[in-house]
Design an enzyme around this catalytic site. Structure first.
Site, mmCIF file in Angstrom:
data_model
loop_
_atom_site.group_PDB
_atom_site.id
_atom_site.type_symbol
_atom_site.label_atom_id
_atom_site.label_comp_id
_atom_site.label_asym_id
_atom_site.label_seq_id
_atom_site.Cartn_x
_atom_site.Cartn_y
_atom_site.Cartn_z
ATOM 1 N N THR A 185 49.831 39.269 47.696
ATOM 2 C CA THR A 185 50.364 39.528 49.297
ATOM 3 C C THR A 185 51.922 39.344 49.261
ATOM 4 O O THR A 185 52.808 39.025 48.480
ATOM 5 C CB THR A 185 49.933 38.941 50.556
ATOM 6 O OG1 THR A 185 49.797 39.471 51.982
ATOM 7 C CG2 THR A 185 49.336 37.407 50.324
ATOM 8 N N THR A 186 52.631 40.050 50.656
ATOM 9 C CA THR A 186 53.554 39.596 50.881
ATOM 10 C C THR A 186 54.432 38.446 50.791
ATOM 11 O O THR A 186 53.952 37.457 52.154
ATOM 12 C CB THR A 186 54.742 40.435 51.981
ATOM 13 O OG1 THR A 186 53.771 41.494 51.958
ATOM 14 C CG2 THR A 186 56.036 40.425 52.432
ATOM 15 N N GLU A 232 59.642 40.148 62.838
ATOM 16 C CA GLU A 232 58.952 39.257 62.706
ATOM 17 C C GLU A 232 59.111 38.100 61.788
ATOM 18 O O GLU A 232 59.079 37.962 60.337
ATOM 19 C CB GLU A 232 58.159 39.888 61.875
ATOM 20 C CG GLU A 232 56.828 39.656 62.002
ATOM 21 C CD GLU A 232 55.147 40.520 61.843
ATOM 22 O OE1 GLU A 232 55.839 41.791 61.990
ATOM 23 O OE2 GLU A 232 54.620 40.242 61.308
ATOM 24 N N GLU A 248 54.123 48.944 58.019
ATOM 25 C CA GLU A 248 55.421 47.675 56.781
ATOM 26 C C GLU A 248 55.463 48.175 55.599
ATOM 27 O O GLU A 248 54.710 49.367 55.103
ATOM 28 C CB GLU A 248 54.274 46.171 56.321
ATOM 29 C CG GLU A 248 53.779 45.582 57.587
ATOM 30 C CD GLU A 248 52.805 44.317 57.398
ATOM 31 O OE1 GLU A 248 52.400 44.867 56.082
ATOM 32 O OE2 GLU A 248 52.513 44.000 57.763
ATOM 33 N N GLN A 286 43.543 40.098 57.623
ATOM 34 C CA GLN A 286 43.080 39.834 56.490
ATOM 35 C C GLN A 286 41.696 38.645 57.121
ATOM 36 O O GLN A 286 40.394 38.947 57.265
ATOM 37 C CB GLN A 286 43.865 38.847 55.589
ATOM 38 C CG GLN A 286 43.019 38.327 54.410
ATOM 39 C CD GLN A 286 41.642 37.315 54.606
ATOM 40 O OE1 GLN A 286 41.398 36.748 54.820
ATOM 41 N NE2 GLN A 286 40.744 37.499 53.170
ATOM 42 N N ARG A 326 48.238 50.344 46.915
ATOM 43 C CA ARG A 326 46.870 49.788 46.126
ATOM 44 C C ARG A 326 45.223 49.587 47.054
ATOM 45 O O ARG A 326 44.654 49.394 47.561
ATOM 46 C CB ARG A 326 47.315 48.496 45.908
ATOM 47 C CG ARG A 326 47.727 47.394 47.007
ATOM 48 C CD ARG A 326 47.621 46.240 46.341
ATOM 49 N NE ARG A 326 48.576 45.990 45.775
ATOM 50 C CZ ARG A 326 49.761 44.600 45.574
ATOM 51 N NH1 ARG A 326 49.047 43.652 46.332
ATOM 52 N NH2 ARG A 326 50.607 44.323 44.759
ATOM 53 N N HIS A 327 46.313 50.049 48.731
ATOM 54 C CA HIS A 327 45.302 49.698 49.518
ATOM 55 C C HIS A 327 45.683 50.693 50.509
ATOM 56 O O HIS A 327 44.887 52.594 50.003
ATOM 57 C CB HIS A 327 45.034 48.779 50.405
ATOM 58 C CG HIS A 327 46.318 47.720 50.606
ATOM 59 N ND1 HIS A 327 47.297 48.809 51.379
ATOM 60 C CD2 HIS A 327 46.663 46.626 50.412
ATOM 61 C CE1 HIS A 327 48.330 47.571 51.351
ATOM 62 N NE2 HIS A 327 47.802 46.429 51.329
ATOM 63 N N HIS A 337 51.292 36.341 59.336
ATOM 64 C CA HIS A 337 51.257 36.393 58.246
ATOM 65 C C HIS A 337 50.640 34.982 57.904
ATOM 66 O O HIS A 337 50.796 33.817 57.970
ATOM 67 C CB HIS A 337 51.890 35.839 56.871
ATOM 68 C CG HIS A 337 51.741 36.437 55.348
ATOM 69 N ND1 HIS A 337 51.418 35.522 55.029
ATOM 70 C CD2 HIS A 337 52.053 37.736 54.817
ATOM 71 C CE1 HIS A 337 50.950 36.056 53.577
ATOM 72 N NE2 HIS A 337 51.375 37.405 53.762
ATOM 73 N N HIS A 358 50.400 48.143 55.645
ATOM 74 C CA HIS A 358 51.311 48.344 55.146
ATOM 75 C C HIS A 358 51.328 49.277 54.029
ATOM 76 O O HIS A 358 50.153 49.335 53.360
ATOM 77 C CB HIS A 358 51.334 47.223 54.182
ATOM 78 C CG HIS A 358 52.682 46.611 53.290
ATOM 79 N ND1 HIS A 358 52.111 45.548 53.089
ATOM 80 C CD2 HIS A 358 53.638 47.404 53.000
ATOM 81 C CE1 HIS A 358 53.300 45.519 51.764
ATOM 82 N NE2 HIS A 358 54.035 46.195 52.067
ATOM 83 N N ARG A 376 52.058 50.357 50.570
ATOM 84 C CA ARG A 376 53.289 49.682 49.440
ATOM 85 C C ARG A 376 53.137 50.933 48.168
ATOM 86 O O ARG A 376 53.102 51.644 48.348
ATOM 87 C CB ARG A 376 51.833 48.696 48.497
ATOM 88 C CG ARG A 376 51.582 47.032 49.928
ATOM 89 C CD ARG A 376 51.057 46.242 48.941
ATOM 90 N NE ARG A 376 51.699 45.363 47.938
ATOM 91 C CZ ARG A 376 51.675 44.426 48.330
ATOM 92 N NH1 ARG A 376 52.004 44.017 48.984
ATOM 93 N NH2 ARG A 376 52.863 43.804 47.141
ATOM 94 N N ASN A 399 46.419 44.507 62.133
ATOM 95 C CA ASN A 399 46.512 44.731 60.193
ATOM 96 C C ASN A 399 45.050 45.499 59.842
ATOM 97 O O ASN A 399 44.360 44.308 59.697
ATOM 98 C CB ASN A 399 47.366 43.511 59.388
ATOM 99 C CG ASN A 399 47.873 44.591 58.311
ATOM 100 O OD1 ASN A 399 47.267 45.198 57.287
ATOM 101 N ND2 ASN A 399 48.890 43.812 57.607
ATOM 102 N N HIS A 430 43.403 45.954 54.694
ATOM 103 C CA HIS A 430 42.297 45.004 54.105
ATOM 104 C C HIS A 430 40.631 46.274 53.846
ATOM 105 O O HIS A 430 39.906 45.702 53.013
ATOM 106 C CB HIS A 430 41.956 43.634 54.349
ATOM 107 C CG HIS A 430 42.903 43.167 53.771
ATOM 108 N ND1 HIS A 430 42.895 42.604 52.471
ATOM 109 C CD2 HIS A 430 43.614 42.092 54.214
ATOM 110 C CE1 HIS A 430 43.904 41.649 52.208
ATOM 111 N NE2 HIS A 430 44.108 41.416 53.463
HETATM 112 N N1 PXP Z 1 52.837 40.335 58.616
HETATM 113 C C1 PXP Z 1 53.403 40.790 57.635
HETATM 114 C C2 PXP Z 1 55.203 41.153 57.216
HETATM 115 C C3 PXP Z 1 52.676 41.315 56.391
HETATM 116 O O1 PXP Z 1 53.141 42.048 55.848
HETATM 117 C C4 PXP Z 1 51.413 40.773 56.877
HETATM 118 C C5 PXP Z 1 49.792 41.405 55.509
HETATM 119 O O2 PXP Z 1 50.738 42.551 55.179
HETATM 120 C C6 PXP Z 1 51.007 40.500 58.313
HETATM 121 C C7 PXP Z 1 51.565 40.565 58.930
HETATM 122 C C8 PXP Z 1 49.005 40.120 58.564
HETATM 123 O O3 PXP Z 1 48.870 38.755 57.599
HETATM 124 P P1 PXP Z 1 47.338 38.213 57.390
HETATM 125 O O4 PXP Z 1 46.497 39.613 56.536
HETATM 126 O O5 PXP Z 1 47.795 37.402 56.553
HETATM 127 O O6 PXP Z 1 47.030 38.606 58.593
#
Ligand code: PXP
Length: 259
Positions: free
Chosen positions: A99-100, A150, A69, A236, A48-49, A213, A42, A44, A6, A9
């Protein structure tokens, strides 16, 4: 086990200054060379990003499949269908959250999610639902005939961090700490067991199972060992670690120039 990286960030850092650097597109080939299987982003509602232009450029330039996402907001879904990622992962979204938080509440939004799933599938986009690891949500996902679920690993990750990171800052007595530690260990075992059971149930129903996550270098091993989970999406902690891996070189490159 496959890894979706992901890269949101990277855009978070760029948006902190509203400049062009760092550009998430520059991460695509590096992630692929490092062995990643998928890029996750993602879009959003508040942009925001990652913004629409990022998604377009990322899809155009990536040799890896893109897992996008998104919420069930009609404008977002229209955009997703125009941009055509390989997969759309439907996530709950609140404007004020960092965050989600938590998985989709499928029973409450069943009809809306159903029509979004059908629309995405009719447009040849694979669909995944981001859900809490409960049997109720697995069954609800099966009824919606999605390709993937997921599993939200946030609860497991939070307990892990309370147990192994936060406890050292705790001001309680040794005895109280011992009780807390024992309690947290039990909670961690249960949270992991929930992921095992939910992934088994999903696999039995013919769903493909991803998870993510809050996973990081300390807590990921036990989740990666769950046999019915075939993909992890992690962001992250990878971006955070890349700062420390590259920081010294970045400072010395600057010193070479200024001196
Ligand atoms: N999976 C989903 C569905 C998410 O919303 C996120 C965060 O955007 C992640 C995975 C990745 O999470 P993290 O950034 O905490 O590794």
């Amino acid at each position: 086990m496959t890894l979706g990286v992901n890269i949101d960030h990277i855009a978070v850092l760029r948006e902190a200054r509203k400049v062009q650097d760092p550009d998430p597109v520059d991460a695509l080939s590096l992630a692929r060379l490092a062995g990643a299987d998928q890029i996750t982003i993602h879009l959003r509602e508040d942009r925001r990003h990652i913004d629409d232009n990022d998604v377009r450029r990322i899809i155009e330039n990536s040799q890896l499949p893109i897992n996008l996402e998104c919420s069930i907001n009609p404008d977002i879904i229209e955009t997703v269908v125009k941009l055509k990622p390989h997969r759309a992962t439907i996530v709950p979204e609140k404007r004020e959250e960092v965050t989600t938080e938590g998985g989709l509440d499928i029973p409450t939004y069943h009809e809306k999610i159903d029509s979004v799933v059908n629309f995405l599938k009719a447009n040849d986009i694979e669909v995944s639902l981001f859900i809490d690891p409960t049997i109720e949500m697995i069954r609800a996902s099966k009824i919606l005939m999605v390709d993937w679920v997921e599993l939200h690993t946030g609860k497991y990750a939070n307990i892990h961090s309370m147990l192994y990171s936060n406890l050292k800052y705790n001001r309680n007595s040794i005895k109280e700490l011992d009780i807390q530690r024992r309690e947290l260990k039990k909670m961690l075992k249960n949270a992991l067991e929930q992921l095992v059971i939910a992934s088994q149930e999903a696999k039995n129903f013919g769903l493909k199972v991803a998870a993510g996550h809050g996973l990081n270098y300390q807590n990921v091993k036990d989740v990666a060992n769950i046999k019915d989970i075939e993909e992890l999406n992690i962001g992250q902690c990878i971006i955070a670690r890349s700062i420390w891996i590259g920081f010294q070189k970045a400072v010395s490159d600057m010193i070479k120039i200024v001196k």
